[in-house]
Design an enzyme around this catalytic site. Structure first.
Site, PDB file in Angstrom:
ATOM      1  N   LYS A 132      -7.397  -4.952  -2.359  1.00  0.00           N
ATOM      2  CA  LYS A 132      -8.693  -4.717  -1.715  1.00  0.00           C
ATOM      3  C   LYS A 132      -9.837  -4.769  -2.717  1.00  0.00           C
ATOM      4  O   LYS A 132     -10.966  -5.084  -2.361  1.00  0.00           O
ATOM      5  CB  LYS A 132      -8.704  -3.360  -1.031  1.00  0.00           C
ATOM      6  CG  LYS A 132      -7.537  -3.103  -0.112  1.00  0.00           C
ATOM      7  CD  LYS A 132      -7.629  -3.915   1.146  1.00  0.00           C
ATOM      8  CE  LYS A 132      -6.457  -3.607   2.061  1.00  0.00           C
ATOM      9  NZ  LYS A 132      -6.600  -4.175   3.371  1.00  0.00           N
TER      10      LYS A 132
HETATM   11  C1  LIG Z   1      -0.894  -2.805  -0.150  1.00  0.00           C
HETATM   12  C2  LIG Z   1      -1.192  -3.570   1.092  1.00  0.00           C
HETATM   13  N1  LIG Z   1      -0.461  -4.646   1.389  1.00  0.00           N
HETATM   14  C3  LIG Z   1      -0.683  -5.357   2.496  1.00  0.00           C
HETATM   15  C4  LIG Z   1      -1.657  -5.007   3.404  1.00  0.00           C
HETATM   16  C5  LIG Z   1      -1.868  -5.838   4.614  1.00  0.00           C
HETATM   17  O1  LIG Z   1      -2.993  -6.666   4.453  1.00  0.00           O
HETATM   18  P1  LIG Z   1      -3.806  -7.173   5.711  1.00  0.00           P
HETATM   19  O2  LIG Z   1      -4.270  -5.946   6.411  1.00  0.00           O
HETATM   20  O3  LIG Z   1      -4.919  -7.969   5.167  1.00  0.00           O
HETATM   21  O4  LIG Z   1      -2.858  -7.947   6.543  1.00  0.00           O
HETATM   22  C6  LIG Z   1      -2.437  -3.873   3.153  1.00  0.00           C
HETATM   23  C7  LIG Z   1      -3.493  -3.412   4.075  1.00  0.00           C
HETATM   24  O5  LIG Z   1      -4.389  -4.086   4.405  1.00  0.00           O
HETATM   25  C8  LIG Z   1      -2.237  -3.164   1.951  1.00  0.00           C
HETATM   26  O6  LIG Z   1      -3.003  -2.135   1.645  1.00  0.00           O
HETATM   27  N1  LIG Z   2      -4.128  -1.749   5.052  1.00  0.00           N
HETATM   28  C1  LIG Z   2      -5.512  -1.549   5.193  1.00  0.00           C
HETATM   29  C2  LIG Z   2      -5.941  -1.429   6.620  1.00  0.00           C
HETATM   30  C3  LIG Z   2      -7.362  -1.878   6.795  1.00  0.00           C
HETATM   31  O1  LIG Z   2      -7.415  -3.244   6.576  1.00  0.00           O
HETATM   32  P1  LIG Z   2      -8.716  -4.078   6.321  1.00  0.00           P
HETATM   33  O2  LIG Z   2      -8.258  -5.186   5.441  1.00  0.00           O
HETATM   34  O3  LIG Z   2      -9.203  -4.521   7.635  1.00  0.00           O
HETATM   35  O4  LIG Z   2      -9.748  -3.234   5.646  1.00  0.00           O
HETATM   36  C4  LIG Z   2      -5.924  -0.365   4.333  1.00  0.00           C
HETATM   37  O5  LIG Z   2      -5.355  -0.210   3.290  1.00  0.00           O
HETATM   38  O6  LIG Z   2      -6.800   0.382   4.664  1.00  0.00           O
END
Ligand SMILES: Cc1ncc(COP(=O)(O)O)c(C=O)c1O
Ligand SMILES: N[C@@H](CCOP(=O)(O)O)C(=O)O
Length: 463
Positions: free
Chosen positions: A112
């Site tokens: 993120k």
């Molecule tokens: C460590 C981790 N892996 C994978 C994901 C999944 O990613 P996305 O929500 O973009 O599918 C998340 C949450 O978003 C996450 O925090």
């Molecule tokens: N796994 C995510 C959930 C939110 O996802 P987002 O990519 O839409 O912000 C988290 O870690 O909060």
């Protein structure tokens, strides 16, 4: 570049306004009016470029004239200067064909940071010309929250209210949010799961008077700029593995469908992506949707990969928009039906999603993949990455196609789960030391719109 809503009935925005907006006013998500493309020669020219220069070339068509090239380069340089690895998102080889793309070298140890370090700077830059104050509302299953708080803590003209599901994030994830004492940071533990928190955020955007009274904005992947920043590392990795001459497959641990959708955007822009493997845990709505057409919500089950304990995946709507030939009015009807019944069946449009394959990884298979990485490549990986790796090892493609698993979090964010699976306890990188010595601050609220709006209204700055 202009941005349109997936539901076809919201104002068309430019990059600056789409970055400051959240959900579109018709309940849809913003997407570029058309996909920009990079020619084969332009992709070949990315070889040898730094991460920042790659990001500049990939992001420029999305940013348009909202920033000059120098302004964008400055922001990218600042954003990725906070990463602890010179390559920003380094690749690591596991065996002849399996690779890891490490996305966790930012300040909060998850992928993120790649987008949120940039988004924090974009907010500051765009707000500097305006007299507005933003109220950011977000939902997190653990990682978005800490990365967004880190990116926005102490910034002028922004308050952030972050909702996490009470007791359903790891201790490290929670403390990365709740030990930040900046006065513009407000943590709320919601008595419910991530889907409840995300639904509350969307309901606040759909409450037109509340949304305009507090000038709501988003840091979740409903915000287009989040996804734009994530497209970059697909190009960066693929070019290092031989693109544009050689196609590359990616396996993506998936929850809210943002990260894998960024891979789809890269493919739309011309990157030769052989396959996008959507790796889910037992909360497998996306696997069911892509493999059988059944997009119906079940009950969320807590797992060792809590950030993916999600049923309603926001960004799936962006894919559905393309699968429905970008017919916003038609998709608005489909989404209203889904919101009412929590169920949808994908028909012929599923055939147009052939770039995607999906795989469901249960807790045993996750632990097996985690141990495989330790034993065969001497790599301690986190449970989310292990889900991606388990799926990557199922990809059925010619042997000369490299398969890249997105390593979305550092194992130290989930020390108990990693130790249970591997017998080894990951140590915390120095940049996060002292987390368990600090005081925590957060409110606990029921998963009710009225309670959350009242809490925010008491603390936010009205427009
Ligand atoms: C460590 C981790 N892996 C994978 C994901 C999944 O990613 P996305 O929500 O973009 O599918 C998340 C949450 O978003 C996450 O925090
Ligand atoms: N796994 C995510 C959930 C939110 O996802 P987002 O990519 O839409 O912000 C988290 O870690 O909060």
């Amino acid at each position: 570049m202009r941005y349109v809503s997936t539901r076809g009935n919201a104002p068309v925005l430019d990059f600056e306004n789409v970055t400051l907006a959240g959900l579109a006013s018709d309940g849809g998500l913003y997407v570029p009016e058309s996909w920009p493309s990079l020619s084969k020669a332009e992709i070949a020219d990315l070889a040898g470029l730094s991460y920042v220069e790659t990001a500049l070339r990939v992001c420029r068509p999305f940013v348009g004239d909202a920033l000059t090239e120098d302004e964008l380069r400055d922001l990218l340089t600042q954003a990725y200067g906070s990463f602890s690895h010179a390559a920003v998102t380094p690749l690591k080889q596991l065996d002849e064909r399996q690779w890891l793309l490490e996305l966790f070298h930012g300040p909060t140890l998850a992928f993120k940071d790649v987008a949120l370090q940039l988004l924090g700077l974009l907010f500051e830059r765009f707000l500097s010309n305006r007299s507005e104050h933003l109220t950011v509302v977000g939902a997190t299953s653990g990682d978005t929250g800490s990365a967004a708080i880190q990116a926005l803590a102490g910034r002028a003209k922004v308050d952030i209210f972050m909702l996490h599901p009470l007791g359903r994030v790891s201790d490290v994830q929670r403390r990365q949010m709740t030990t930040v004492m900046a006065p513009n940071v407000h943590n709320i533990a919601v008595e419910g799961n991530f889907d409840d928190a995300q639904a509350l955020v969307k309901a606040m955007f759909n409450d037109a008077s509340f949304a305009s009274r507090f000038r709501l904005s988003a840091v979740n992947s409903i915000n287009w700029a989040r996804l734009m920043a994530q497209v970059v590392y697909y190009f960066y990795a693929a070019v290092r593995l031989g693109a544009p001459e050689r196609p590359v497959a990616f396996s993506v641990p998936t929850g809210n469908f943002g990260d894998v959708f960024a891979g789809y955007v890269a493919a739309k822009m011309g990157l030769p992506v052989a396959k996008l493997m959507v790796a889910t845990n037992v909360n497998d709505i996306l696997h069911r949707a892509l493999s059988t057409g059944d997009y119906s919500c079940g009950t969320v089950q807590p797992t060792a990969a809590p950030s993916m304990d999600i049923q309603v995946s926001s960004n799936f709507e962006r894919l559905l928009f393309d699968l429905h030939d970008r017919d916003g009015a038609k998709l608005a009807g489909v989404m209203k039906g889904f919101e009412a019944t929590k169920s949808m069946t994908l028909g012929n449009e599923r055939a147009k999603a052939e770039l995607f394959e999906s795989y469901r990884v249960d807790e045993d298979a996750m632990a097996l993949a985690l141990r495989w990485a330790c034993a065969n490549a001497n790599e301690l990986i986190d449970p989310h990455t292990a889900i991606g790796l388990a799926a990557a090892r199922k990809v059925d493609l010619p042997a000369d196609v490299p398969v890249v698993t997105l390593a979305t979090a550092h194992p130290a964010k989930f020390p108990d789960a990693v130790e249970r699976a591997s017998g080894m306890r990951p140590s915390m990188p120095a940049r996060c030391a002292g987390l368990f010595d600090r005081e925590e601050r957060y409110a606990t609220l029921p998963a009710e719109l009225g309670a959350v709006e009242a809490y925010i209204a008491d603390r936010a700055v009205a427009a």
